[in-house]
Design an enzyme around this catalytic site. Structure first.
Site, PDB file in Angstrom:
ATOM      1  N   ARG A 197       0.811  -1.220   0.000  1.00  0.00           N
ATOM      2  CA  ARG A 197       0.000   0.000   0.000  1.00  0.00           C
ATOM      3  C   ARG A 197       0.846   1.273   0.000  1.00  0.00           C
ATOM      4  O   ARG A 197       0.393   2.331  -0.439  1.00  0.00           O
ATOM      5  CB  ARG A 197      -0.996  -0.030   1.163  1.00  0.00           C
ATOM      6  N   GLU A 257       3.027  -5.836  13.536  1.00  0.00           N
ATOM      7  CA  GLU A 257       2.015  -5.795  14.597  1.00  0.00           C
ATOM      8  C   GLU A 257       1.356  -7.177  14.680  1.00  0.00           C
ATOM      9  O   GLU A 257       0.969  -7.627  15.737  1.00  0.00           O
ATOM     10  CB  GLU A 257       0.978  -4.709  14.280  1.00  0.00           C
TER      11      GLU A 257
HETATM   12  P1  AMP Z   1       4.512  -1.813  11.360  1.00  0.00           P
HETATM   13  O1  AMP Z   1       5.724  -2.444  10.788  1.00  0.00           O
HETATM   14  O2  AMP Z   1       4.100  -2.455  12.659  1.00  0.00           O
HETATM   15  O3  AMP Z   1       4.619  -0.309  11.477  1.00  0.00           O
HETATM   16  O4  AMP Z   1       3.329  -2.175  10.375  1.00  0.00           O
HETATM   17  C1  AMP Z   1       3.099  -1.410   9.293  1.00  0.00           C
HETATM   18  C2  AMP Z   1       2.547  -2.204   8.147  1.00  0.00           C
HETATM   19  O5  AMP Z   1       1.495  -3.085   8.499  1.00  0.00           O
HETATM   20  C3  AMP Z   1       1.990  -1.239   7.158  1.00  0.00           C
HETATM   21  O6  AMP Z   1       2.406  -1.667   5.873  1.00  0.00           O
HETATM   22  C4  AMP Z   1       0.506  -1.299   7.327  1.00  0.00           C
HETATM   23  O7  AMP Z   1      -0.106  -1.282   6.077  1.00  0.00           O
HETATM   24  C5  AMP Z   1       0.231  -2.609   8.049  1.00  0.00           C
HETATM   25  N1  AMP Z   1      -0.600  -2.447   9.246  1.00  0.00           N
HETATM   26  C6  AMP Z   1      -0.210  -2.694  10.532  1.00  0.00           C
HETATM   27  N2  AMP Z   1      -1.202  -2.467  11.398  1.00  0.00           N
HETATM   28  C7  AMP Z   1      -2.252  -2.054  10.667  1.00  0.00           C
HETATM   29  C8  AMP Z   1      -3.589  -1.642  10.999  1.00  0.00           C
HETATM   30  N3  AMP Z   1      -4.030  -1.623  12.272  1.00  0.00           N
HETATM   31  N4  AMP Z   1      -4.405  -1.263   9.989  1.00  0.00           N
HETATM   32  C9  AMP Z   1      -3.957  -1.277   8.703  1.00  0.00           C
HETATM   33  N5  AMP Z   1      -2.729  -1.654   8.333  1.00  0.00           N
HETATM   34  C10 AMP Z   1      -1.876  -2.041   9.290  1.00  0.00           C
END
Ligand code: AMP
Length: 177
Positions: free
Chosen positions: A62, A99
């Site tokens: 995305r 996450e």
């Molecule tokens: P992070 O590495 O934990 O910052 O996760 C970021 C990636 O996971 C991004 O590419 C987001 O698109 C996706 N992502 C993580 N948590 C969410 C959420 N609650 N809603 C939508 N996308 C998420």
């Protein structure tokens, strides 16, 4: 946020996706509204026009959607950060925690601007783990990651800690579920 435009209204929130307990902030609803998508791209251009940047890095998948128009509008190279196994050339890679789950990303080594300043772009910053891993690959490849951008930020997941040393910018933040 500019007067008369509410980005929050354009973001679809989906509870318990992709697993129970996660509130998923979905940007497909932003892309489907031309005024919302244009608001995001114009806001990014305002933030970074005139900034000392040599490349925009796009996080699969995305992040591609927001990084590509920004790189075009700034007139600087776009470098893709892809999930493992997608890039055909010689790559540098990193594993990291999400996450939800774990993942591995990689970048074409030849596309990393040696000594160049890089802005990393994703749709959403949660823990910051993805962007940290991408920034580390750029460092390994001889570039200088200077900032990260997410349309959405979830600061309650403490991404500021993971992204220490990088300027973090978002268009909208949510503070819990
Ligand atoms: P992070 O590495 O934990 O910052 O996760 C970021 C990636 O996971 C991004 O590419 C987001 O698109 C996706 N992502 C993580 N948590 C969410 C959420 N609650 N809603 C939508 N996308 C998420």
């Amino acid at each position: 946020m500019s007067a008369g435009f509410n980005l929050d209204d354009a973001i679809r929130k989906v509870p318990d996706f992709p697993k129970p307990g996660i509130l998923f902030y979905d940007i497909t609803s932003v892309l489907a509204k031309p005024d919302a998508f244009r608001y995001c791209v114009d806001s990014m251009v305002k933030l970074y026009k005139g900034a000392d940047l040599d490349a925009v890095a796009a996080i699969e998948s995305r992040g591609f959607l927001f990084a590509a128009p920004l790189a075009d509008r700034l007139g600087i190279p776009l470098v893709l950060v892809r999930k493992k196994g997608k890039l055909p050339g010689k790559t540098l890679s990193r594993s990291y925690n999400l996450e939800y789950g774990t993942a591995e990303i990689e970048i074409h080594e030849a596309d990393i601007p040696k000594g160049g300043k890089v802005l990393l772009v994703d749709d959403l910053i949660a823990t910051g783990g993805t962007l940290r891993a991408a920034a580390d690959i750029f460092v390994q490849g001889g570039a200088v990651p200077v900032g990260v951008f997410g349309v959405i930020g979830l600061p309650f997941l403490h991404y500021e800690e993971a992204l220490k040393g990088l300027e973090v910018r978002t268009l909208i933040e949510y503070f819990g579920e």
